[in-house]
Enzyme design. Structure first.
Site, PDB file in Angstrom:
ATOM      1  N   HIS A 263       3.129  62.971   0.086  1.00 46.97           N
ATOM      2  CA  HIS A 263       2.918  61.561   0.445  1.00 46.97           C
ATOM      3  C   HIS A 263       3.698  60.758  -0.589  1.00 46.97           C
ATOM      4  CE1 HIS A 263      -0.403  62.012   3.361  1.00 46.97           C
ATOM      5  NE2 HIS A 263      -0.846  62.988   2.579  1.00 46.97           N
TER       6      HIS A 263
ATOM      7  N   HIS B 251      -9.105  73.890   9.729  1.00 47.52           N
ATOM      8  CA  HIS B 251      -9.493  72.959   8.668  1.00 47.52           C
ATOM      9  C   HIS B 251     -11.020  72.916   8.715  1.00 47.52           C
ATOM     10  CE1 HIS B 251      -8.888  69.445   5.903  1.00 47.52           C
ATOM     11  NE2 HIS B 251     -10.177  69.364   6.207  1.00 47.52           N
TER      12      HIS B 251
ATOM     13  N   LEU C 282      -7.723  67.059   0.469  1.00 50.10           N
ATOM     14  CA  LEU C 282      -8.829  67.505   1.320  1.00 50.10           C
ATOM     15  C   LEU C 282      -8.611  68.948   1.733  1.00 50.10           C
ATOM     16  CD1 LEU C 282      -9.312  64.307   3.503  1.00 50.10           C
ATOM     17  CD2 LEU C 282     -10.949  65.257   1.857  1.00 50.10           C
TER      18      LEU C 282
ATOM     19  N   HIS D  30      -7.294  76.892   3.224  1.00 44.72           N
ATOM     20  CA  HIS D  30      -7.557  76.221   1.939  1.00 44.72           C
ATOM     21  C   HIS D  30      -9.044  76.193   1.577  1.00 44.72           C
ATOM     22  CE1 HIS D  30      -8.242  72.920   4.717  1.00 44.72           C
ATOM     23  NE2 HIS D  30      -6.961  72.671   4.883  1.00 44.72           N
TER      24      HIS D  30
ATOM     25  N   ALA E  12      -4.677  61.695   1.068  1.00 46.45           N
ATOM     26  CA  ALA E  12      -5.071  63.008   0.550  1.00 46.45           C
ATOM     27  C   ALA E  12      -3.881  63.952   0.597  1.00 46.45           C
ATOM     28  CB  ALA E  12      -6.200  63.573   1.405  1.00 46.45           C
TER      29      ALA E  12
ATOM     30  N   HIS F 203       2.811  71.650   4.745  1.00 44.08           N
ATOM     31  CA  HIS F 203       3.165  70.407   5.446  1.00 44.08           C
ATOM     32  C   HIS F 203       4.599  70.032   5.074  1.00 44.08           C
ATOM     33  CE1 HIS F 203      -1.018  69.590   6.662  1.00 44.08           C
ATOM     34  NE2 HIS F 203      -1.300  70.204   5.527  1.00 44.08           N
ATOM     35  N   LEU F 204       5.458  69.987   6.082  1.00 47.68           N
ATOM     36  CA  LEU F 204       6.864  69.637   5.837  1.00 47.68           C
ATOM     37  C   LEU F 204       7.202  68.227   6.283  1.00 47.68           C
ATOM     38  CD1 LEU F 204       8.791  72.901   6.837  1.00 47.68           C
ATOM     39  CD2 LEU F 204       8.594  71.917   4.548  1.00 47.68           C
ATOM     40  N   ARG F 205       6.316  67.594   7.076  1.00 50.04           N
ATOM     41  CA  ARG F 205       6.591  66.266   7.669  1.00 50.04           C
ATOM     42  C   ARG F 205       7.832  66.340   8.553  1.00 50.04           C
ATOM     43  NH1 ARG F 205       1.559  65.675   6.050  1.00 50.04           N
ATOM     44  NH2 ARG F 205       1.294  64.969   3.908  1.00 50.04           N
TER      45      ARG F 205
ATOM     46  N   ASP G 151      -0.820  74.491   1.159  1.00 47.19           N
ATOM     47  CA  ASP G 151      -1.255  73.175   1.640  1.00 47.19           C
ATOM     48  C   ASP G 151      -0.520  72.065   0.900  1.00 47.19           C
ATOM     49  OD1 ASP G 151      -2.540  71.401   3.273  1.00 47.19           O
ATOM     50  OD2 ASP G 151      -4.406  71.367   2.135  1.00 47.19           O
TER      51      ASP G 151
ATOM     52  N   ASN H  20       0.546  68.512  12.024  1.00 47.34           N
ATOM     53  CA  ASN H  20      -0.073  67.172  11.991  1.00 47.34           C
ATOM     54  C   ASN H  20       0.945  66.081  11.673  1.00 47.34           C
ATOM     55  OD1 ASN H  20       0.108  68.057   9.295  1.00 47.34           O
ATOM     56  ND2 ASN H  20      -1.608  66.774   8.638  1.00 47.34           N
TER      57      ASN H  20
ATOM     58  N   HIS I  87       0.555  78.107   4.663  1.00 49.72           N
ATOM     59  CA  HIS I  87       0.010  76.783   5.056  1.00 49.72           C
ATOM     60  C   HIS I  87       0.836  75.708   4.362  1.00 49.72           C
ATOM     61  CE1 HIS I  87      -3.605  74.049   5.959  1.00 49.72           C
ATOM     62  NE2 HIS I  87      -2.635  73.275   5.473  1.00 49.72           N
TER      63      HIS I  87
ATOM     64  N   LYS J 234      -3.690  75.123  15.273  1.00 49.15           N
ATOM     65  CA  LYS J 234      -4.463  74.509  14.202  1.00 49.15           C
ATOM     66  C   LYS J 234      -5.618  73.673  14.735  1.00 49.15           C
ATOM     67  CE  LYS J 234      -5.404  73.037  10.098  1.00 49.15           C
ATOM     68  NZ  LYS J 234      -4.936  73.143   8.730  1.00 49.15           N
TER      69      LYS J 234
HETATM   70  O1  DOR Z   1      -4.979  67.007   1.337  1.00 44.50           O
HETATM   71  C1  DOR Z   1      -4.606  67.205   2.484  1.00 44.50           C
HETATM   72  N1  DOR Z   1      -3.448  66.698   2.960  1.00 44.50           N
HETATM   73  N2  DOR Z   1      -5.386  67.918   3.282  1.00 44.50           N
HETATM   74  C2  DOR Z   1      -5.121  68.063   4.579  1.00 44.50           C
HETATM   75  O2  DOR Z   1      -5.898  68.692   5.250  1.00 44.50           O
HETATM   76  C3  DOR Z   1      -3.943  67.403   5.195  1.00 44.50           C
HETATM   77  C4  DOR Z   1      -2.915  67.115   4.208  1.00 44.50           C
HETATM   78  C5  DOR Z   1      -1.869  66.156   4.724  1.00 44.50           C
HETATM   79  O3  DOR Z   1      -1.325  66.380   5.802  1.00 44.50           O
HETATM   80  O4  DOR Z   1      -1.546  65.184   4.017  1.00 44.50           O
HETATM   81 ZN    ZN Z   2      -3.042  71.256   5.240  1.00 48.62          ZN
END
Ligand code: DOR
Ligand code: ZN
Length: 343
Positions: free
Chosen positions: A251, A136, A219, A174, A263, A16-18, A247, A42, A14, A99
């Site tokens: 940011h 999620h 989150l 998560h 988050a 997030h690479l953006r 996860d 996302n 799990h 997802k």
């Molecule tokens: O903390 C989080 N950040 N929880 C998520 O479910 C999404 C993630 C994000 O994409 O920033």
């Molecule tokens: Zn996530």
């Protein structure tokens, strides 16, 4: 003598690479430690089709500059995802899950699912084709206390869902609560869960120690110590139902340190070392390889990796910040020591 362990090279189930500039700054951190990662869809424009997933995959591979790493792509489920899109996804060979973000649950989830019943056509196709649903698991009802959203989701969404689709493969992502651990443990083998390093290492006090700590806000939000202990127990139990998914969610510093901070915790820089710390503190390093390198691959029907990595018990200082274009990226536990190191 330095204590060291060798593991089959792990996978992150799990991540997030953006995209764009951010992707270039983070992807090599993951590739240094992991062979593969399940990549979350996302993006600001969600990855809802196989064609978009192919473009995103190409962008990730370009950002690796030749480093060996396999992005395992996912689709973003919406109220309008059709069964034929699921069939394309499965046929592609590079999409490994779909997802479910309840609409409004987290970052870039506005296009998420408003009512799971609207997705029954897609879910039926997934059940038939063996394409996992990645969940999620939090309700979004503002009336529900934020610390209870996972538990309420189990009762109101997940339980009816597995009743309706008993053979659907589901990854409860998560997980953060005793209720989720118990639910997954007593569910059939097609229901599994991922655990993050940050939920294994911190309880909710970390958000408020000495003042508000936006870098410890994610989150699902961190929970009480008694929940963290149950997560540790599950992760170190040797059960194939629980495996690693960081996860890690980058940011920019300015987006975290804001009057309405985003988050997400950035753990990709040192994820495997953080997991090693969590397992070591539970005297369970012998269970780390199954959790990080074997169980997840087995669930997703992937071959176990053949390379290995070595970790040594040596302290090193986590950087105060990492480069992030014009911005800065604050890693988890910035400026503190990490007690395990990847060779
Ligand atoms: O903390 C989080 N950040 N929880 C998520 O479910 C999404 C993630 C994000 O994409 O920033
Ligand atoms: Zn996530």
């Amino acid at each position: 003598m330095t204590h060291s362990i060798t593991l089959i090279k792990p996978d992150d189930f799990h991540l997030h690479l953006r995209n764009g500039e951010a992707l270039k700054h983070v992807v090599k951190h993951t590739a240094r430690q992991f062979s593969r990662a399940i990549v979350m869809p996302n993006l600001p424009t969600p990855v809802t089709t196989t064609i978009q997933a192919k473009d995103y995959r190409d962008e990730i591979i370009k950002g690796l500059d030749g480093i060996a790493f396999e992005p395992l792509m996912t689709l973003y489920l919406t109220d309008n995802t059709e069964a034929h899109e699921i069939e394309y996804a499965k046929q592609s060979g590079f999409i490994h899950g779909v997802k479910l973000y309840p609409a409004g649950a987290t970052t870039n989830s506005d296009a998420g699912v408003s009512d799971i019943k609207k997705c029954y056509g897609a879910l039926e196709a997934m059940e038939k084709l063996g394409l996992p649903l990645l969940v999620h698991g939090e309700v979004t009802d503002p009336e529900i206390d934020i610390f209870d959203r996972e538990a309420v989701f189990i009762d109101t969404v997940l339980t009816p869902l597995i009743h309706h689709f008993p053979n659907l493969k589901i990854v409860f992502e998560h997980i953060t609560t005793t209720q989720a651990v118990d639910f997954v443990r007593s569910a059939p083998a097609n229901i599994v869960a991922t655990l993050t390093a940050h939920h294994l290492l911190l309880n909710r006090n970390a958000i408020f120690t000495g003042g508000i700590n936006p870098h410890n806000y994610c989150l699902p939000v961190l929970k009480r110590e008694e929940h963290r202990q149950q997560l540790i127990k599950a992760a170190t139990s040797g059960s194939e139902k629980f495996f690693a998914g960081t996860d890690s969610a980058p940011h920019a510093k300015s987006a975290k340190e804001s009057s309405c901070g985003c988050a997400g915790m950035y753990t990709a820089y040192h994820a495997i070392e953080l997991y090693a710390e969590a397992f070591d503190s539970a005297h369970s390093l012998n269970k780390l390889e199954g959790f990080c390198s074997i169980f997840g691959a087995k669930f997703y029907g992937l071959k176990t990796n053949t390379e290995t990595i070595e970790l040594t018990k040596e302290s090193w200082e986590i950087p105060e910040f990492l480069p992030y274009g014009e911005e800065k990226l604050i890693p988890f536990r910035a400026g503190e020591n990490c007690h395990w190191q990847l060779k």
